[in-house]
Write an enzyme that holds these catalytic residues in place. Structure first.
Site, PDB file in Angstrom:
ATOM      1  N   ARG A  98      19.539  -1.028 -11.104  1.00 52.59           N
ATOM      2  CA  ARG A  98      18.993  -0.016 -11.996  1.00 52.59           C
ATOM      3  C   ARG A  98      17.487  -0.157 -12.186  1.00 52.59           C
ATOM      4  O   ARG A  98      16.745   0.840 -12.166  1.00 52.59           O
ATOM      5  CB  ARG A  98      19.714  -0.069 -13.343  1.00 52.59           C
ATOM      6  CG  ARG A  98      19.185   0.902 -14.409  1.00 52.59           C
ATOM      7  CD  ARG A  98      18.878   2.298 -13.891  1.00 52.59           C
ATOM      8  NE  ARG A  98      19.984   2.900 -13.181  1.00 52.59           N
ATOM      9  CZ  ARG A  98      19.876   3.913 -12.345  1.00 52.59           C
ATOM     10  NH1 ARG A  98      18.681   4.441 -12.092  1.00 52.59           N
ATOM     11  NH2 ARG A  98      20.932   4.417 -11.742  1.00 52.59           N
ATOM     12  N   LYS A 133      -3.184   9.635 -19.312  1.00 49.14           N
ATOM     13  CA  LYS A 133      -1.901  10.015 -19.920  1.00 49.14           C
ATOM     14  C   LYS A 133      -0.760   9.416 -19.099  1.00 49.14           C
ATOM     15  O   LYS A 133       0.026  10.106 -18.467  1.00 49.14           O
ATOM     16  CB  LYS A 133      -1.787  11.534 -20.016  1.00 49.14           C
ATOM     17  CG  LYS A 133      -2.814  12.142 -20.962  1.00 49.14           C
ATOM     18  CD  LYS A 133      -2.761  13.652 -20.966  1.00 49.14           C
ATOM     19  CE  LYS A 133      -3.828  14.235 -21.882  1.00 49.14           C
ATOM     20  NZ  LYS A 133      -3.853  15.711 -21.862  1.00 49.14           N
ATOM     21  N   ASP A 221     -13.645  21.844 -20.149  1.00 47.31           N
ATOM     22  CA  ASP A 221     -12.306  21.664 -20.696  1.00 47.31           C
ATOM     23  C   ASP A 221     -11.719  22.979 -21.193  1.00 47.31           C
ATOM     24  O   ASP A 221     -12.322  23.669 -22.017  1.00 47.31           O
ATOM     25  CB  ASP A 221     -12.362  20.654 -21.857  1.00 47.31           C
ATOM     26  CG  ASP A 221     -10.980  20.285 -22.359  1.00 47.31           C
ATOM     27  OD1 ASP A 221     -10.111  19.989 -21.522  1.00 47.31           O
ATOM     28  OD2 ASP A 221     -10.769  20.290 -23.584  1.00 47.31           O
TER      29      ASP A 221
END
Length: 286
Positions: A98, A133, A221
């Site tokens: 896993r 991020k 931006d």
């Protein structure tokens, strides 16, 4: 850079988290003498990333596990392809399964999404880059995956470059009592000549005052497409132009065609879907 030291530290912590006192299920159900071969298989097409991480999850669990990678990081694959083969003690393979899959599925998902972004802009000179991020603790893994997909990395951390955003500028000008240009000029004077200075703007009328301070990169931006074209024209090669905000697979082509140099997309890491990969185990006769 994804070093062996980083891989071992992060993967080791994940293995401890997943099996702090061993794998109770495998220890009860699987004979200690059983061996197994498992194939990492693709259930959908994509771009591979995380081969060394996948292997580390296996070998840190048990050095007796052998891992053979069939594809390299950055290579594309089709559904049904075998990406890697592992063999060794069955209990150990099952215990590592896993954690190994979690890492390689996420990293390959990032690489695959990044490759799709890069294909959209390949007819332009724009670079697709990631952002900060990232998942806490996994930045080196996720940024490596971006590179595997053909993207580039932005600054790695807050320590790497000066990147003044809207909140920085609001406080800077308020506390200093200086104009935006003069406040940034002071920053430029105090900054080492080896360090990069980037400044974010969110309005056309901020571009000239920021350029007058001698910045290296100006980030436009959340500009619309026509505003981006106007911004690129105003900058006129005096600084690197980065576009940020509202960047998606459906918008990145139009953004690139405005002439910007860099497109930063947080979606590459914060909104990615893990790729569907599976580890199919065949237990061998002891």
């Amino acid at each position: 850079m994804l070093t062996r030291q980083i891989i071992d530290a992060v993967v080791g912590a994940a293995l401890v988290e997943d099996a702090p006192w061993g794998d109770l299920t495998s220890e009860l159900l699987i004979p200690a003498t059983a061996s197994a071969t498992a194939r990492l298989s693709a259930r959908e097409p994509g771009t591979f990333a995380g081969g060394d991480v996948f292997a580390a999850a296996m070998t840190l669990t048990d050095p007796a596990i052998q891992v053979s990678l069939a594809v390299a990081d950055g290579e594309s694959f089709e559904a049904g392809d075998t990406l890697a083969t592992v063999s060794g003690p069955a209990r150990s393979v099952l215990q590592a399964e896993r954690v190994a899959l979690n890492f390689v599925q996420r990293m390959s998902g990032i690489a695959t999404l990044t490759a799709a972004f890069v294909r959209e802009v390949e007819h332009t000179s724009a670079r697709v880059v990631d952002t900060r991020k990232t998942t806490p603790g996994l930045r080196a893994f996720e940024r490596h995956a971006v590179r595997c997909g053909g993207g580039r990395n932005h600054r790695y951390s807050l320590s790497d470059a000066v990147m003044a955003k809207d909140n920085h500028l609001a406080i800077l000008t308020q506390q200093s009592g200086l104009s935006l240009t003069d406040a940034l000029k002071r920053v430029r004077r105090e900054l080492s000549h080896t360090s990069h200075l980037e400044v974010e703007v969110d309005r056309i009328d901020q571009i000239e005052p920021v350029l007058a301070a001698g910045v290296d990169t100006i980030m436009l931006d959340n500009f619309g497409i026509e505003e981006l074209r106007e911004g690129v024209a105003i900058v006129g090669g005096r600084a690197i132009v980065e576009a940020s905000g509202n960047v998606s697979l459906s918008t990145v082509r139009d953004i690139a065609e405005t002439g910007v140099d860099v497109i930063s997309a947080g979606a590459l890491t914060h909104s990615v879907r893990s790729l569907d990969l599976g580890l199919d185990v065949v237990v061998e006769t002891p």
